[in-house]
Design a protein around this motif. Structure first.
Motif, mmCIF file in Angstrom:
data_model
loop_
_atom_site.group_PDB
_atom_site.id
_atom_site.type_symbol
_atom_site.label_atom_id
_atom_site.label_comp_id
_atom_site.label_asym_id
_atom_site.label_seq_id
_atom_site.Cartn_x
_atom_site.Cartn_y
_atom_site.Cartn_z
ATOM 1 N N GLY A 1 47.563 40.659 42.343
ATOM 2 C CA GLY A 1 48.972 40.467 42.013
ATOM 3 C C GLY A 1 49.472 39.076 42.323
ATOM 4 O O GLY A 1 50.225 38.484 41.543
ATOM 5 N N TYR A 2 49.066 38.532 43.452
ATOM 6 C CA TYR A 2 49.463 37.173 43.815
ATOM 7 C C TYR A 2 48.750 36.124 42.956
ATOM 8 O O TYR A 2 49.235 35.001 42.815
ATOM 9 C CB TYR A 2 49.130 36.889 45.279
ATOM 10 N N GLU A 3 47.574 36.492 42.444
ATOM 11 C CA GLU A 3 46.754 35.561 41.663
ATOM 12 C C GLU A 3 46.433 34.299 42.475
ATOM 13 O O GLU A 3 46.593 33.176 42.011
ATOM 14 C CB GLU A 3 47.437 35.203 40.338
ATOM 15 N N VAL A 4 45.978 34.518 43.710
ATOM 16 C CA VAL A 4 45.600 33.422 44.598
ATOM 17 C C VAL A 4 44.109 33.519 44.911
ATOM 18 O O VAL A 4 43.495 34.582 44.800
ATOM 19 C CB VAL A 4 46.404 33.445 45.910
ATOM 20 N N THR A 5 43.550 32.399 45.312
ATOM 21 C CA THR A 5 42.140 32.333 45.688
ATOM 22 C C THR A 5 42.008 31.463 46.934
ATOM 23 O O THR A 5 42.999 30.979 47.485
ATOM 24 C CB THR A 5 41.291 31.733 44.552
ATOM 25 N N GLY A 6 40.770 31.230 47.363
ATOM 26 C CA GLY A 6 40.489 30.284 48.430
ATOM 27 C C GLY A 6 41.098 30.668 49.759
ATOM 28 O O GLY A 6 41.161 31.846 50.139
ATOM 29 N N VAL A 7 41.579 29.663 50.479
ATOM 30 C CA VAL A 7 42.089 29.869 51.836
ATOM 31 C C VAL A 7 43.319 30.766 51.847
ATOM 32 O O VAL A 7 43.481 31.602 52.747
ATOM 33 C CB VAL A 7 42.400 28.505 52.496
ATOM 34 N N VAL A 8 44.189 30.620 50.873
ATOM 35 C CA VAL A 8 45.393 31.461 50.833
ATOM 36 C C VAL A 8 45.005 32.925 50.670
ATOM 37 O O VAL A 8 45.533 33.807 51.351
ATOM 38 C CB VAL A 8 46.336 31.017 49.707
#
Length: 239
Positions: free
Chosen positions: A129-136
């Motif tokens: 849902g956030y469409e985030v990757t990596g450290v986040v």
């Protein structure tokens, strides 16, 4: 600063303490620290991708004199958040944030479509849902796996479409972390999760519910419709 704003900021600070401890234990890059200084509430995250976490809150006329010494500590460049008329010397305005607070009187009914769920299932929906990757993404995953986190899924037709988290700090519930899968947005998923968590918070003995949002966002509108009072937090950064 009103007493409910002070209670809300302290609960958010405790929630951030849990999240940063989880991030450290998970081996995320950079250094994390959550502490108090002269009544101010400070958070440090040194990885550039998590710089938005570095903040100072709890600013009042009584704590403002301690701000200069706190900002002089090496290795960080925080955003200072104020909810009153305080103007930190030497700083410039940045994009404001919102602090949403609601007293828990008669809570809404529980939502039969919302269930408490395992961490992995909730994290999968949140990250999609956030469409985030990596450290986040790693930080979100670590935060939502802490034992104190209560995790919720909204399921329709046997398919999870939205997820949210909640932690309880004394008699204050922090409703932090919620997302809907892109294909299911605009259908009222987040208001349903919000109302359900208010019910759960009331059942847990909480008298106050707290959330944060970006001014003008859909989340801010949902919070307002759910009876939250939104306080504008003026944001200040070094020039």
């Amino acid at each position: 600063m009103s007493s409910e704003v002070g209670d809300a900021e302290r609960a958010l600070h405790r929630r951030m303490g849990l999240a940063c401890a989880a991030a450290t234990a998970a081996g995320l890059p950079g250094r994390f620290r959550v502490w108090e200084h002269g009544g101010l509430l400070a958070v440090l995250a040194t990885d550039p991708a998590l710089g938005f976490l570095s903040t100072v809150s709890g600013v009042t006329p009584e704590t403002l004199p301690a701000l200069d010494g706190l900002l002089a500590e090496p290795g960080w460049d925080p955003t200072v958040l104020t909810t009153g008329d305080e103007v930190p010397e030497g700083l410039v305005r940045a994009e404001d944030r919102l602090l949403a607070v609601r007293r828990l009187g008669e809570p809404p009914a529980a939502d039969p479509g919302v269930t408490e769920a395992d961490a992995d299932d909730v994290v999968d929906v949140l990250l999609a849902g956030y469409e985030v990757t990596g450290v986040v993404a790693a930080f979100v995953a670590a935060e939502h796996r802490v034992p104190a986190m209560r995790r919720f899924l909204l399921v329709e037709g046997g398919t999870p479409i939205a997820a949210a988290g909640m932690t309880v700090h004394g008699d204050v519930a922090v409703l932090g972390g919620a997302a809907t899968l892109p294909a299911h947005r605009g259908r009222g998923a987040q208001p349903r999760l919000l109302r359900h968590r208010l019910r759960v918070a009331a059942d847990a003995g909480c008298v106050l519910a707290v959330a944060t949002a970006r001014a003008g966002s859909v989340s801010a509108a949902n919070l307002g419709r759910a009876g939250f009072r939104c306080y504008r937090r003026s944001a200040w950064t070094k020039p």
